[in-house]
Design a protein around this motif. Structure first.
Motif, PDB file in Angstrom:
ATOM      1  N   ALA A 143     -46.222 -45.415 -12.250  1.00 16.23           N
ATOM      2  CA  ALA A 143     -44.915 -44.891 -11.838  1.00 16.23           C
ATOM      3  C   ALA A 143     -44.966 -44.060 -10.561  1.00 16.23           C
ATOM      4  N   ILE A 144     -46.165 -43.624 -10.125  1.00 16.67           N
ATOM      5  CA  ILE A 144     -46.220 -42.801  -8.904  1.00 16.67           C
ATOM      6  C   ILE A 144     -46.579 -43.621  -7.662  1.00 16.67           C
ATOM      7  N   LYS A 145     -46.706 -44.929  -7.786  1.00 17.86           N
ATOM      8  CA  LYS A 145     -46.998 -45.779  -6.633  1.00 17.86           C
ATOM      9  C   LYS A 145     -45.832 -45.790  -5.629  1.00 17.86           C
ATOM     10  N   THR A 146     -46.150 -45.844  -4.358  1.00 18.90           N
ATOM     11  CA  THR A 146     -45.115 -46.092  -3.341  1.00 18.90           C
ATOM     12  C   THR A 146     -45.476 -47.412  -2.653  1.00 18.90           C
ATOM     13  N   THR A 147     -46.169 -47.312  -1.498  1.00 22.86           N
ATOM     14  CA  THR A 147     -46.623 -48.551  -0.862  1.00 22.86           C
ATOM     15  C   THR A 147     -47.992 -48.971  -1.400  1.00 22.86           C
ATOM     16  N   VAL A 163     -63.334 -35.811 -17.974  1.00 25.77           N
ATOM     17  CA  VAL A 163     -62.430 -35.552 -16.851  1.00 25.77           C
ATOM     18  C   VAL A 163     -61.828 -36.888 -16.451  1.00 25.77           C
ATOM     19  N   GLY A 164     -60.489 -36.953 -16.391  1.00 25.21           N
ATOM     20  CA  GLY A 164     -59.824 -38.182 -15.976  1.00 25.21           C
ATOM     21  C   GLY A 164     -58.757 -37.870 -14.954  1.00 25.21           C
ATOM     22  N   GLY A 165     -58.230 -38.903 -14.307  1.00 21.36           N
ATOM     23  CA  GLY A 165     -57.201 -38.623 -13.318  1.00 21.36           C
ATOM     24  C   GLY A 165     -56.526 -39.864 -12.797  1.00 21.36           C
ATOM     25  N   MET A 166     -55.434 -39.616 -12.067  1.00 19.47           N
ATOM     26  CA  MET A 166     -54.710 -40.701 -11.409  1.00 19.47           C
ATOM     27  C   MET A 166     -54.358 -40.246  -9.998  1.00 19.47           C
ATOM     28  N   ALA A 167     -54.130 -41.208  -9.115  1.00 22.61           N
ATOM     29  CA  ALA A 167     -53.799 -40.893  -7.732  1.00 22.61           C
ATOM     30  C   ALA A 167     -52.852 -41.931  -7.182  1.00 22.61           C
ATOM     31  N   LYS A 168     -52.049 -41.523  -6.203  1.00 25.29           N
ATOM     32  CA  LYS A 168     -51.287 -42.493  -5.419  1.00 25.29           C
ATOM     33  C   LYS A 168     -51.510 -42.138  -3.954  1.00 25.29           C
ATOM     34  N   GLY A 169     -51.396 -43.112  -3.092  1.00 31.18           N
ATOM     35  CA  GLY A 169     -51.551 -42.859  -1.680  1.00 31.18           C
ATOM     36  C   GLY A 169     -51.993 -44.099  -0.962  1.00 31.18           C
ATOM     37  N   ALA A 170     -51.302 -44.423   0.129  1.00 28.72           N
ATOM     38  CA  ALA A 170     -51.660 -45.633   0.877  1.00 28.72           C
ATOM     39  C   ALA A 170     -51.411 -45.450   2.363  1.00 28.72           C
TER      40      ALA A 170
END
Lengths: 383, 383
Positions: A143-147, A163-170
């Protein structure tokens, strides 16, 4: 797995209608405790989005019970109304979950200078809260994706804690931090100060050394939440290493999905007098458009590496510089070295090593090439 | 007219065979006196080409009798042999003209990291010397082109004296100085110190404020030669103004011919606390790849302007920033301003005004958009 790999967290990701194309655009991550410790690192851009200004305040309290994230709009450069909207978003999450708004962090990403559609965002929060689950990490990451073309998650499992995580960024990916939203969770039982130390150490060596296009975002946010649900308190060094490993994994995923890129460029600066020198030189190489074009064309144009090094204040003598591209030392002592035709650049990863011959410090910066696809993606429509 | 517009100069431009395509590649400019005063400004890149290192020594003497320029090879990062080649080039010019090699400046442009074909360059000098003419300025300007699509000349005529010049440059164009070779001539009767003051003042406000692609060359050279042939000694202010006008004209021609560019972007920063602040902000905007893409796409994406301003150390408050694009104030007080649909971006020149609301200083930086053509031109082959 993502942010729900660690015990003590639930998450959800839904389509609230913020994005016109109907894709998922709202994520909720909730710390169910028993502890609600947190640390955060934010963009060093002086033009900060409303959610960054809000979340910086929240983090000063040292406790975060929930994070609400939206794609489809950055809520940056939106004036007092934008800040009111962020505040209302946090209040809505607090109402629905029975928390305090002062413990709800907010993160947004998307176009700068546009107000968020609050008539869609606020009902979306109720919908997301209803779907919170210990298996919701994947949907939150989507849900946090853009491009972004893919969603990005990472997990490190240790002896009884995670330890876990998520990221968005392009795109707009440059340090301080990269334009990205990152939420890390752990069930380790640690106080906020310990989280803060580990997070700053990790971001300095990972996200801060990613430089896709030299452009620093207004919205960069990295949060680390601890639930304490494992009941285990790891040593600081072991914990810091786990956080760094997750950050490193996510940072590499960001570079691997950079807008329009056809190459991932690993720039290692060695022989530097100081680590700061190594980073400055690495960043200068990473941001050189002519070199980025050459790498795209699979041209081992080391002259452009030297011209980039020459613009820095780092300690070096021009006639002692050495440069290798994919292991071939094409430049030795500031002049022509091994045959450039030996350099094989067919693969996505390209390794540049710059030896300053001025000391023993080093640093690695990750960058991308510059392509017509990048130009197209960033000129054909607003983003 | 070019470098032979002023009295006391001859020039020539010929094809010596340095370029494989047979285009003109060698220029010679000779000061026939009676005076041989000179000033020079060179790249601030710490990786300097051999001809820059040589010419810096020559200029320390304050007298230049001739300038020899070649395209087709930068003679940068070529080690001791490269410097020997530059020395041999100056010696050859001195031999042919009966001058001292210590008064012969050398300038080169082209690919970095390749030795010059001296077997073609040295005979070319004899050929050029044989064609020296008071009308040779145009041919000299043509011979220094690399990826330039047009040659660049400018002349200012005053009351009995003249300043003229030629320039090359189309890529690796960023200040300190832009990647370019410029030779200016005047028949004003002035000493080297007066030339130096006027030239530094002019380059600071013209060439140093051109930023096509953020990439600083190893070879940038700007020379100003005075023959004294008019017998007139203008006042310093009047002379400086004439030099600045010629530099400004040539700098605009460089931007207008930048590699792959479809837009010339005039970035005016106003309301700055200091001129340094204005230049820093202007340069940050000029180098923002995302903004450069947006301008290419005729998208008045002012959020990218603010995100670029936010990375600087200049004095400003984020909620007081104003930005106009082609006269429409699309951002007011750090937030949404006039309707962005009012911005007409069809023409090649795009004007961005950034008001920092922090003082009364200002500066203008010229830049270009980022296009697929730029990527193609700098990835498809070495340059």
């Amino acid at each position: 797995m993502s942010v729900t790999a660690a015990k003590g967290f639930t998450a959800a990701g839904i389509a609230a209608g913020i994005k016109e194309n109907g894709n998922p655009d709202l994520a909720l991550v909730v710390n169910t405790g028993p502890r609600r410790a947190a640390a955060g690192v934010f963009t060093s851009n002086r033009v900060k989005a409303a959610p960054v200004l809000w979340s910086e305040q929240v983090l000063r309290g040292g406790e975060v019970s929930a994070v609400v994230l939206n794609s489809g709009g950055a809520n940056a450069c939106t004036g007092p109304k934008g800040f009111q909207d962020t505040h209302a978003t946090a209040e809505k999450v607090a109402d629905v979950l029975g928390h305090s708004a002062g413990e709800v962090a907010v993160a947004s990403t998307g176009l700068i200078g546009v107000l968020l559609p609050m008539d869609k965002l606020l009902p979306g929060i109720e919908q997301a809260a209803a779907q919170l689950s210990e298996h919701g990490g994947e949907k939150a990451a989507i849900a946090i994706k853009t491009t972004d073309t893919v969603h990005k998650t990472a997990v490190v499992q240790k002896d009884g804690w995670t330890v876990g995580g998520m990221a968005k960024g392009a795109g707009m990916l440059a340090p301080g931090l990269a334009t990205m939203l990152v939420v890390l969770t752990t069930d380790a039982d640690l106080e906020s100060a310990a989280l803060d130390t580990a997070l700053r150490d990790a971001t300095r060596q990972t996200f801060d050394r990613v430089d896709s296009d030299g452009c620093m975002s207004t919205n960069d946010t990295v949060l680390l939440l601890a639930s304490g649900a494992s009941g285990i308190t790891p040593g600081q060094a072991e914990f810091a290493e786990a956080v760094r490993a997750v950050c490193d994994d996510l940072a590499r995923q960001l570079i691997g999905d950079a807008e329009g890129a056809s190459k991932d460029i690993r720039i290692e600066v060695v022989g530097a007098a100081t680590e700061d020198d190594a980073v400055e030189v690495g960043r200068s190489i990473a941001r050189n458009n002519l070199l980025k074009c050459a790498i795209h064309g699979e041209d081992p144009n080391w002259g452009r590496v030297l011209s980039a090094i020459g613009t820095t204040r780092a300690a070096f003598e021009p006639d002692q510089l050495n440069v290798a591209i994919n292991g071939i030392w094409v430049c030795k002592n500031g002049s022509v070295g091994e045959d450039r035709d030996l350099v094989d650049m067919r693969y996505r990863e390209v390794r540049i090593t710059a030896d300053l011959a001025a000391g023993s410090e080093s640093a690695v910066i990750w960058a991308n090439d510059l392509t017509a696809d990048y130009v197209h993606e960033n000129s054909a429509y607003s983003s």
